[in-house]
Every structure is written in C-alpha cells, then in structure tokens.
Scaffold this motif. Structure first.
Motif, PDB file in Angstrom:
ATOM      1  N   TYR A 123      24.526  21.004   2.187  1.00 47.51           N
ATOM      2  CA  TYR A 123      25.392  22.171   2.161  1.00 47.51           C
ATOM      3  C   TYR A 123      24.776  23.369   1.433  1.00 47.51           C
ATOM      4  O   TYR A 123      25.470  24.375   1.213  1.00 47.51           O
ATOM      5  CB  TYR A 123      26.740  21.802   1.538  1.00 47.51           C
ATOM      6  N   ALA A 124      23.500  23.277   1.071  1.00 44.39           N
ATOM      7  CA  ALA A 124      22.824  24.454   0.526  1.00 44.39           C
ATOM      8  C   ALA A 124      22.844  25.566   1.580  1.00 44.39           C
ATOM      9  O   ALA A 124      22.652  25.302   2.776  1.00 44.39           O
ATOM     10  CB  ALA A 124      21.396  24.105   0.134  1.00 44.39           C
ATOM     11  N   PRO A 125      23.072  26.808   1.180  1.00 44.82           N
ATOM     12  CA  PRO A 125      23.232  27.894   2.162  1.00 44.82           C
ATOM     13  C   PRO A 125      22.078  28.018   3.152  1.00 44.82           C
ATOM     14  O   PRO A 125      22.305  28.194   4.355  1.00 44.82           O
ATOM     15  CB  PRO A 125      23.353  29.141   1.277  1.00 44.82           C
ATOM     16  N   SER A 126      20.829  27.921   2.683  1.00 52.21           N
ATOM     17  CA  SER A 126      19.696  28.064   3.603  1.00 52.21           C
ATOM     18  C   SER A 126      19.590  26.884   4.560  1.00 52.21           C
ATOM     19  O   SER A 126      19.085  27.029   5.681  1.00 52.21           O
ATOM     20  CB  SER A 126      18.395  28.246   2.824  1.00 52.21           C
ATOM     21  N   VAL A 319      30.255  29.381  -8.148  1.00 52.39           N
ATOM     22  CA  VAL A 319      29.944  28.632  -9.359  1.00 52.39           C
ATOM     23  C   VAL A 319      28.434  28.664  -9.576  1.00 52.39           C
ATOM     24  O   VAL A 319      27.667  28.828  -8.625  1.00 52.39           O
ATOM     25  CB  VAL A 319      30.417  27.161  -9.285  1.00 52.39           C
ATOM     26  N   ALA A 320      28.020  28.510 -10.811  1.00 52.39           N
ATOM     27  CA  ALA A 320      26.595  28.504 -11.126  1.00 52.39           C
ATOM     28  C   ALA A 320      26.003  27.143 -10.787  1.00 52.39           C
ATOM     29  O   ALA A 320      26.633  26.107 -10.997  1.00 52.39           O
ATOM     30  CB  ALA A 320      26.391  28.814 -12.608  1.00 52.39           C
ATOM     31  N   GLY A 321      24.783  27.139 -10.229  1.00 52.10           N
ATOM     32  CA  GLY A 321      24.081  25.886  -9.981  1.00 52.10           C
ATOM     33  C   GLY A 321      24.174  25.436  -8.541  1.00 52.10           C
ATOM     34  O   GLY A 321      25.269  25.366  -7.970  1.00 52.10           O
ATOM     35  N   GLU A 322      23.010  25.114  -7.960  1.00 53.78           N
ATOM     36  CA  GLU A 322      22.981  24.660  -6.571  1.00 53.78           C
ATOM     37  C   GLU A 322      23.680  23.315  -6.403  1.00 53.78           C
ATOM     38  O   GLU A 322      24.403  23.087  -5.429  1.00 53.78           O
ATOM     39  CB  GLU A 322      21.531  24.558  -6.102  1.00 53.78           C
ATOM     40  N   THR A 323      23.446  22.395  -7.350  1.00 50.90           N
ATOM     41  CA  THR A 323      24.101  21.086  -7.282  1.00 50.90           C
ATOM     42  C   THR A 323      25.610  21.243  -7.287  1.00 50.90           C
ATOM     43  O   THR A 323      26.329  20.639  -6.473  1.00 50.90           O
ATOM     44  CB  THR A 323      23.662  20.216  -8.466  1.00 50.90           C
ATOM     45  N   GLU A 324      26.099  22.083  -8.211  1.00 49.57           N
ATOM     46  CA  GLU A 324      27.534  22.282  -8.338  1.00 49.57           C
ATOM     47  C   GLU A 324      28.120  22.929  -7.082  1.00 49.57           C
ATOM     48  O   GLU A 324      29.212  22.559  -6.627  1.00 49.57           O
ATOM     49  CB  GLU A 324      27.835  23.154  -9.561  1.00 49.57           C
ATOM     50  N   GLN A 325      27.413  23.887  -6.499  1.00 48.45           N
ATOM     51  CA  GLN A 325      27.900  24.531  -5.273  1.00 48.45           C
ATOM     52  C   GLN A 325      28.077  23.514  -4.148  1.00 48.45           C
ATOM     53  O   GLN A 325      29.073  23.552  -3.411  1.00 48.45           O
ATOM     54  CB  GLN A 325      26.930  25.624  -4.845  1.00 48.45           C
TER      55      GLN A 325
END
Length: 375
Positions: A123-126, A319-325
């Motif tokens: 689910y990372a944007p890229s 939210v801050a952080g890729e894991t958290e997003q």
C-alpha cells in the motif's frame, strides 16, 4: 467496533493508532511486562491493560484483535482469539513455521471469521502507482521484476527476537514477506515456483537488558564490545537471502520471473529499488519497499520521473512513517470489510500461510546442484 491489541511496542502502538483512525474503539492492550503495558495504556488512553490474553478477551469482548508481537508469539493468542470468535489482524510473519500458519488459516476459515495479514507495504503510494501503470499497459506485458536491498544493519544490535527462528526472526520473515506481497499485488497473486538460498553471516549478538521497543534497539548497542563480562546470543536465522520466483500474471502470456536479493548486513552502493520490466518498457521505484520516486521507461527510450497521481496522494493516511501509513490503509480496508462495506481484496491468512510455507522451503537451502565434478 471494539479492538484488543496484543503487543506494546512500536507495532502495538502503531496498530492502535491505525484502528482508531479507521473508526474503531481500542478497548484494551496486552503486554508481557506489567509496568510497560500500564505506561503504554495510560499514554494512549486505553482503558484496559493487562498481561493475561484470555483474561483480556473475557473482559474486553473485542470484535477484532490486532496481533503486534514478534512472530513466535502469534500462534497461541490467535488461536484463542479465533475460538472467541474475533476477527484477526496480524502483523507479519504470521507464525514461526508453516505448520502453525496452515492450522490457524484453517481454523479461521472454519470459524467464518475475517483475517488480515499485514505484509502491508503493497500500500505504499508509489507501489499503488506502479500497479495502476502496469495494469494500464505502461510496460506492455510484464516479463520480470527485481527487488534489491542492502540494509547494512549494525552487527552489534542487541540479541533479541529478530535473531531467533522460534521468535519469528530472520530476514525472510521480516523483509521478504513485504517484497513478495508488493510484487504479487502489481503483477499477479498466483505464485507458481520458488527457489532460493539463505545465509547467516552474523553468528552472534550481544545480550543487553532493557530492550523493549524494536524501533529503539540501536540505543542499547554496548559501548565496549570487548568487555569480558559481555554475554552473547547465537543467531539461528538468515541475514541475507537470494530468491527467484515465477508468478502467473493476468497481464502476460508467460510467467513473470522475479529476483529477490537482500543483504541485511552489507552496505548499499546504489539505491535499493524495485523494477518492473515488460515487453514495452519498465518502471523503477526507489526504495527497498518501493516507497520512493517512481520512474518510467517508455517508447522514447528515456527514464522519466512521474508525479504521484492526485487521487493516490490524497488517500495517503496523514501520519508520519511509511510503515504506519501502510498499517492505516490495511486497517481501514479490514474494518470496512467487517462492516459489510464494499472494499478491494487485501492480504489474509491465506497469503500469510502460503508465505510461511514458502519461507520454510527456502530455508531448507537444498536447491544447490553439485557441479564440482564436471569436466
């Protein structure tokens, strides 16, 4: 919708925030150490705090449990939660071996509960951008993928769950699960063939008291590694791996070839990256989990950086952080599905069980062909 959290560290607190953002009520949290779980509960405004999982289930009567402990501590609480009738959100790895993962998936299906498996960097944007482009034919038929990462982790990180197989440690459990999920989400979920090898090039790590939060473990690296009083723990998991796979893709006639190369303890020279190649172009995404800049190679034979589409950018959790997003995105999908709202498919215990079986196969390290006697 009531949620009970297992785990008080980085993941436990991250899961709690994710479910609150999804509109659920986090009613309890369970940890190993009384004063730690009390402190975390007070800090986060969670009413129930305890160290007994069954007691927490009985007291909180949750609709959902969120398992945010190391993988070796997943089996028993998940089994209890399934028996209680809870839907289960579980971080990767699902368990510490394939047998228990298969059992839990079967139990969940028999009980008719919903499950989510948080190999969630898909689910990372890229990655979402890459998935859209590949589906639209931006690279033609996908032919191959490479996932390259070198973490250069400190060898002096204190001995803990990440060093032990029985606790769900190892780079396959905690890196490969994400990259496999990313590739499957973009080119196709059906995994046809797998081959690979692993290597433990660490050997041992210092034993240090007081380490609780995975995110702050570097703060406990001993100042003097030559101290004769220092005790050492022995690693029994892989810190590097090389895996090749073939995935069936609805976008291609032939299976897509995939290379997963990870060195946990070695430095990188060029950027970590994921690249999707096809018959008419390629997509490069910077970062070991594809969370950086996306570039496209197309008909003009030139690499061009592409901006993130506005709708994908707007949907990124604030939210801050890729894991958290990524946790936030998966928790949102999970809660919507439980409520009966229409939602896209997401990873479940079916994938978690499959990935655990694949990891066990790779760890056998029996794929070598002896050619030493060839002329």
């Amino acid at each position: 919708m009531k949620v009970l959290i297992a785990g008080t560290g980085f993941a436990g607190q991250g899961h709690a925030d994710a479910f609150r953002a999804a509109g659920a009520d986090v009613v309890g949290i369970v940890g190993r150490t009384p004063h730690v779980v009390q402190d975390v509960a007070a800090k986060m405004g969670i009413l129930f705090a305890g160290c007994d999982w069954q007691e927490a289930l009985d007291a909180c009567k949750p609709d959902i449990v969120s398992i945010a402990t190391p993988g070796g501590a997943h089996y028993a609480p998940i089994k209890q939660a399934i028996a209680f009738g809870c839907h289960v959100f579980c971080d990767k790895p699902m368990t510490d071996d394939s047998a228990t993962a298969i059992e839990l998936n079967a139990l969940a299906q028999a009980k008719g509960i919903k499950t989510a498996y948080a190999a969630s960097f898909r689910y990372a944007p890229s990655v979402l951008h890459a998935k859209r482009l590949v589906a639209a034919g931006a690279i033609g038929e996908p032919t191959e993928v490479e996932c390259i990462s070198h973490f250069n982790l400190e060898r002096e990180i204190p001995f803990g769950w990440s060093h032990r197989k029985k606790d769900g440690g190892g780079r396959l459990n905690n890196n490969f699960t994400h990259t496999l999920s990313i590739v499957a989400s973009v080119v196709g979920e059906k995994i046809l063939n797998i081959i690979g090898e692993v290597r433990d090039d660490l050997g041992r790590a210092p034993i240090v008291e007081g380490v609780h939060n995975f995110a702050t473990r570097r703060d406990f690296i001993p100042k003097d590694l030559n101290d004769p009083a220092l005790k050492w723990g022995i690693s029994d998991v892989e810190w590097s791996y090389t895996v090749m796979a073939q995935l069936e893709s609805p976008l291609a006639e032939k299976p897509v070839s995939v290379l997963f190369k990870h060195g946990g303890l070695v430095p990188r020279f060029h950027d970590d990256h994921i690249v999707f190649y096809g018959t008419k172009g390629a997509i490069y995404v910077k970062g070991h989990y594809g969370s950086g800049q996306l570039s496209h190679y197309g008909d003009d034979k030139t690499w061009r950086d592409l901006p993130l589409p506005a709708d994908i950018a707007a949907a990124v959790p604030d939210v801050a952080g890729e894991t958290e997003q990524c946790w936030h995105t998966l928790a949102r999908l999970f809660v919507r599905d439980i409520r009966g709202e229409a939602t896209e498919p997401y990873p479940t215990f079916a994938e978690g069980s499959q990935y655990q079986q694949i990891i066990d196969l790779i760890r056998k390290n029996d794929n070598w062909t002896d050619v030493s006697g060839l002329a």
